[in-house]
Write a protein that holds these residues in place. Structure first.
Motif, PDB file in Angstrom:
ATOM      1  N   GLU A  59      -4.158  -3.683   9.076  1.00 62.40           N
ATOM      2  CA  GLU A  59      -3.386  -3.367   7.877  1.00 62.40           C
ATOM      3  C   GLU A  59      -3.533  -4.425   6.791  1.00 62.40           C
ATOM      4  OE1 GLU A  59       0.692  -2.679   8.779  1.00 62.40           O
ATOM      5  OE2 GLU A  59       0.316  -0.752   9.757  1.00 62.40           O
ATOM      6  N   ARG A  60      -3.965  -5.602   7.184  1.00 61.64           N
ATOM      7  CA  ARG A  60      -4.061  -6.704   6.226  1.00 61.64           C
ATOM      8  C   ARG A  60      -4.939  -6.305   5.039  1.00 61.64           C
ATOM      9  NH1 ARG A  60      -3.057 -12.034   5.927  1.00 61.64           N
ATOM     10  NH2 ARG A  60      -4.458 -13.333   4.693  1.00 61.64           N
ATOM     11  N   GLY A  61      -4.455  -6.597   3.847  1.00 57.55           N
ATOM     12  CA  GLY A  61      -5.198  -6.266   2.639  1.00 57.55           C
ATOM     13  C   GLY A  61      -4.879  -4.888   2.092  1.00 57.55           C
ATOM     14  N   TRP A  62      -4.033  -4.120   2.807  1.00 58.63           N
ATOM     15  CA  TRP A  62      -3.726  -2.753   2.375  1.00 58.63           C
ATOM     16  C   TRP A  62      -2.233  -2.454   2.332  1.00 58.63           C
ATOM     17  CZ3 TRP A  62      -7.943  -0.174   0.695  1.00 58.63           C
ATOM     18  CH2 TRP A  62      -9.188  -0.678   1.105  1.00 58.63           C
ATOM     19  N   LYS A  63      -1.398  -3.389   2.752  1.00 58.24           N
ATOM     20  CA  LYS A  63       0.036  -3.130   2.882  1.00 58.24           C
ATOM     21  C   LYS A  63       0.708  -2.733   1.571  1.00 58.24           C
ATOM     22  CE  LYS A  63       1.236  -5.941   6.951  1.00 58.24           C
ATOM     23  NZ  LYS A  63       1.981  -4.926   7.710  1.00 58.24           N
ATOM     24  N   LEU A  81      -1.394   6.856  -1.587  1.00 57.72           N
ATOM     25  CA  LEU A  81      -1.161   6.465  -0.201  1.00 57.72           C
ATOM     26  C   LEU A  81      -1.629   7.553   0.760  1.00 57.72           C
ATOM     27  CD1 LEU A  81       0.012   4.582   1.937  1.00 57.72           C
ATOM     28  CD2 LEU A  81       2.278   5.548   1.451  1.00 57.72           C
ATOM     29  N   ALA A  82      -1.376   8.804   0.414  1.00 56.73           N
ATOM     30  CA  ALA A  82      -1.791   9.918   1.280  1.00 56.73           C
ATOM     31  C   ALA A  82      -3.305   9.961   1.423  1.00 56.73           C
ATOM     32  CB  ALA A  82      -1.271  11.237   0.723  1.00 56.73           C
ATOM     33  N   GLN A  83      -4.012   9.691   0.332  1.00 50.64           N
ATOM     34  CA  GLN A  83      -5.477   9.694   0.383  1.00 50.64           C
ATOM     35  C   GLN A  83      -5.985   8.583   1.293  1.00 50.64           C
ATOM     36  OE1 GLN A  83      -7.492  10.127  -3.403  1.00 50.64           O
ATOM     37  NE2 GLN A  83      -9.217   8.866  -2.723  1.00 50.64           N
ATOM     38  N   PHE A  84      -5.359   7.413   1.213  1.00 50.54           N
ATOM     39  CA  PHE A  84      -5.778   6.312   2.071  1.00 50.54           C
ATOM     40  C   PHE A  84      -5.500   6.635   3.538  1.00 50.54           C
ATOM     41  CE2 PHE A  84      -4.739   2.371   4.367  1.00 50.54           C
ATOM     42  CZ  PHE A  84      -5.974   1.741   4.299  1.00 50.54           C
ATOM     43  N   ARG A  85      -4.317   7.162   3.823  1.00 47.20           N
ATOM     44  CA  ARG A  85      -3.967   7.469   5.206  1.00 47.20           C
ATOM     45  C   ARG A  85      -4.873   8.555   5.789  1.00 47.20           C
ATOM     46  NH1 ARG A  85       2.573   7.308   4.282  1.00 47.20           N
ATOM     47  NH2 ARG A  85       2.949   5.232   5.190  1.00 47.20           N
ATOM     48  N   ALA A  86      -5.329   9.464   4.951  1.00 50.97           N
ATOM     49  CA  ALA A  86      -6.183  10.551   5.434  1.00 50.97           C
ATOM     50  C   ALA A  86      -7.582  10.064   5.775  1.00 50.97           C
ATOM     51  CB  ALA A  86      -6.252  11.658   4.390  1.00 50.97           C
ATOM     52  N   ARG A  87      -8.084   9.058   5.007  1.00 56.91           N
ATOM     53  CA  ARG A  87      -9.460   8.587   5.219  1.00 56.91           C
ATOM     54  C   ARG A  87      -9.525   7.061   5.103  1.00 56.91           C
ATOM     55  NH1 ARG A  87      -9.760  12.831   1.724  1.00 56.91           N
ATOM     56  NH2 ARG A  87     -10.263  11.525  -0.078  1.00 56.91           N
ATOM     57  N   PRO A  88      -8.832   6.343   5.980  1.00 56.26           N
ATOM     58  CA  PRO A  88      -8.796   4.877   5.862  1.00 56.26           C
ATOM     59  C   PRO A  88     -10.149   4.211   6.069  1.00 56.26           C
ATOM     60  CG  PRO A  88      -7.806   5.583   7.936  1.00 56.26           C
ATOM     61  CD  PRO A  88      -8.038   6.819   7.121  1.00 56.26           C
ATOM     62  N   GLU A  89     -10.955   4.711   6.982  1.00 54.17           N
ATOM     63  CA  GLU A  89     -12.271   4.102   7.229  1.00 54.17           C
ATOM     64  C   GLU A  89     -13.167   4.236   6.010  1.00 54.17           C
ATOM     65  OE1 GLU A  89     -13.045   2.145   9.361  1.00 54.17           O
ATOM     66  OE2 GLU A  89     -12.298   2.590  11.364  1.00 54.17           O
ATOM     67  N   GLU A  90     -13.087   5.375   5.353  1.00 58.67           N
ATOM     68  CA  GLU A  90     -13.883   5.592   4.142  1.00 58.67           C
ATOM     69  C   GLU A  90     -13.445   4.632   3.036  1.00 58.67           C
ATOM     70  OE1 GLU A  90     -13.923   8.991   0.737  1.00 58.67           O
ATOM     71  OE2 GLU A  90     -14.293   9.691   2.792  1.00 58.67           O
ATOM     72  N   ALA A  91     -12.124   4.472   2.887  1.00 61.23           N
ATOM     73  CA  ALA A  91     -11.610   3.558   1.860  1.00 61.23           C
ATOM     74  C   ALA A  91     -12.047   2.125   2.149  1.00 61.23           C
ATOM     75  CB  ALA A  91     -10.089   3.656   1.804  1.00 61.23           C
ATOM     76  N   ARG A  92     -11.962   1.693   3.403  1.00 59.80           N
ATOM     77  CA  ARG A  92     -12.327   0.332   3.762  1.00 59.80           C
ATOM     78  C   ARG A  92     -13.831   0.088   3.623  1.00 59.80           C
ATOM     79  NH1 ARG A  92     -11.800  -0.877   8.771  1.00 59.80           N
ATOM     80  NH2 ARG A  92     -11.409  -3.108   8.542  1.00 59.80           N
ATOM     81  N   ALA A  93     -14.618   1.131   3.805  1.00 58.02           N
ATOM     82  CA  ALA A  93     -16.066   0.995   3.664  1.00 58.02           C
ATOM     83  C   ALA A  93     -16.479   0.864   2.198  1.00 58.02           C
ATOM     84  CB  ALA A  93     -16.764   2.195   4.294  1.00 58.02           C
ATOM     85  N   ASN A  94     -15.699   1.482   1.306  1.00 56.00           N
ATOM     86  CA  ASN A  94     -16.084   1.531  -0.111  1.00 56.00           C
ATOM     87  C   ASN A  94     -15.354   0.530  -0.995  1.00 56.00           C
ATOM     88  OD1 ASN A  94     -17.954   3.685   0.160  1.00 56.00           O
ATOM     89  ND2 ASN A  94     -16.272   5.150   0.242  1.00 56.00           N
ATOM     90  N   PHE A  95     -14.234   0.000  -0.493  1.00 56.76           N
ATOM     91  CA  PHE A  95     -13.425  -0.885  -1.324  1.00 56.76           C
ATOM     92  C   PHE A  95     -13.011  -2.118  -0.534  1.00 56.76           C
ATOM     93  CE2 PHE A  95     -12.787   3.450  -2.814  1.00 56.76           C
ATOM     94  CZ  PHE A  95     -13.131   3.326  -4.152  1.00 56.76           C
ATOM     95  N   ARG A  96     -12.958  -3.257  -1.245  1.00 57.74           N
ATOM     96  CA  ARG A  96     -12.642  -4.514  -0.580  1.00 57.74           C
ATOM     97  C   ARG A  96     -11.187  -4.587  -0.148  1.00 57.74           C
ATOM     98  NH1 ARG A  96     -12.948 -10.415  -3.557  1.00 57.74           N
ATOM     99  NH2 ARG A  96     -12.292 -11.690  -1.784  1.00 57.74           N
ATOM    100  N   ASN A  97     -10.297  -4.016  -0.950  1.00 53.00           N
ATOM    101  CA  ASN A  97      -8.871  -4.111  -0.659  1.00 53.00           C
ATOM    102  C   ASN A  97      -8.104  -3.041  -1.425  1.00 53.00           C
ATOM    103  OD1 ASN A  97      -8.911  -5.103  -3.314  1.00 53.00           O
ATOM    104  ND2 ASN A  97      -8.936  -7.226  -2.612  1.00 53.00           N
ATOM    105  N   GLU A  98      -6.768  -3.078  -1.305  1.00 52.68           N
ATOM    106  CA  GLU A  98      -5.944  -2.037  -1.906  1.00 52.68           C
ATOM    107  C   GLU A  98      -6.051  -2.000  -3.426  1.00 52.68           C
ATOM    108  OE1 GLU A  98      -3.335  -3.333  -3.808  1.00 52.68           O
ATOM    109  OE2 GLU A  98      -3.627  -5.358  -3.045  1.00 52.68           O
ATOM    110  N   GLN A  99      -6.180  -3.159  -4.081  1.00 57.15           N
ATOM    111  CA  GLN A  99      -6.203  -3.120  -5.537  1.00 57.15           C
ATOM    112  C   GLN A  99      -7.467  -2.445  -6.073  1.00 57.15           C
ATOM    113  OE1 GLN A  99      -5.664  -7.242  -6.523  1.00 57.15           O
ATOM    114  NE2 GLN A  99      -7.831  -7.744  -6.408  1.00 57.15           N
ATOM    115  N   ALA A 100      -8.569  -2.620  -5.384  1.00 56.92           N
ATOM    116  CA  ALA A 100      -9.794  -1.935  -5.798  1.00 56.92           C
ATOM    117  C   ALA A 100      -9.686  -0.425  -5.538  1.00 56.92           C
ATOM    118  CB  ALA A 100     -10.992  -2.509  -5.058  1.00 56.92           C
ATOM    119  N   PHE A 101      -9.109  -0.076  -4.402  1.00 55.76           N
ATOM    120  CA  PHE A 101      -8.945   1.334  -4.050  1.00 55.76           C
ATOM    121  C   PHE A 101      -8.008   2.038  -5.011  1.00 55.76           C
ATOM    122  CE2 PHE A 101      -6.306   4.474  -1.734  1.00 55.76           C
ATOM    123  CZ  PHE A 101      -7.280   5.414  -1.419  1.00 55.76           C
TER     124      PHE A 101
END
Length: 243
Positions: free
Chosen positions: A68-72, A141-161
């Motif tokens: 969860e670190r970097g996405w809270k 938040l719903a988009q991140f929860r639905a595809r967290p691996e995709e978000a983490r692969a494409n973005f460094r952290n929550e602010q970029a996402f």
């Protein structure tokens, strides 16, 4: 925009003690005109002053294999964040407020964030300071929860996402550039004058942002913590960063 104003911050783990929350509250009280409520999302409210309402950090609901670190911070976009209503201004614990922050609630915009200083051609914002209507961006938040691996692969952290998602929705705006000043880039004098001149508040700055390895106690003492940008002690920080 809702008239009810909420200051949000977040504290988890042991990096920042309750004194950071207490000092942040004191700075907001001095530099925000009118009424507000102050909420700290935290896993430990011990030692936090009574004016601050401590509430649990919502669960990101990620698979155990995903850290969860970097996405809270994305949990601030819950559709119903502990029943809170109104306009929320999120502040990182290690910011230093040096002037009136009332305009942060007055500037038009659906979602406002700091524009990246180092690479201003990018849409990415710095989430040390952002404002939004509570419950208005639950889809992020719903988009991140639905595809967290995709978000983490494409973005460094929550602010970029979140910057990318809200930019594509046409909802992303930025604070006026002078309002949020980087300690590292804007307060520390340029080389070589940084070796004999102490850091200073840039013209128009309302909040100083401590990103990277330095934070307010380091600024007070003149510690660089290994950062390549040397800075002399800045004793004037104590005037602002106080309980």
């Amino acid at each position: 925009m809702s008239q009810q104003r909420v200051i949000l911050c977040m504290k988890w783990g042991t990096k920042y003690g309750p004194e950071y929350v207490n000092r942040l509250y004191a700075m907001v009280r001095r530099y925000l005109r009118g009424d507000f409520s102050f909420v700290c999302l935290t896993d430990d409210g011990a030692g936090v002053r009574p004016e601050v309402r401590c509430l649990p950090i919502p669960d990101l609901a990620l698979p155990a294999s995903i850290p969860e670190r970097g996405w809270k911070k994305l949990t601030t976009f819950e559709a119903d964040l502990h029943g809170l209503r109104g306009t929320a201004l999120f502040l990182d614990l290690d910011v230093v407020i040096v002037d009136d922050i009332t305009p942060f609630f007055e500037l038009p915009g659906r979602f406002l964030i700091i524009h990246d200083w180092k690479r201003p051609w990018r849409v990415t914002g710095n989430s040390s300071v952002y404002r939004f209507e509570l419950g208005a961006h639950a889809d992020v938040l719903a988009q991140f929860r639905a595809r967290p691996e995709e978000a983490r692969a494409n973005f460094r952290n929550e602010q970029a996402f979140l910057s990318d998602v809200l930019h594509k929705q046409g909802k992303l705006d930025y604070w006026p550039a002078p309002w949020c000043a980087s300690w590292k880039y804007h307060c520390i004098p340029r080389f070589p004058t940084n070796y004999w001149r102490e850091p200073a508040i840039p013209a128009g700055a309302r909040i100083l942002i401590f990103h990277g390895v330095m934070n307010p106690p380091d600024a007070l003492a003149g510690r660089s913590n290994g950062n390549w940008r040397y800075a002399r002690p800045a004793p004037w920080i104590a005037k602002y960063w106080t309980q």
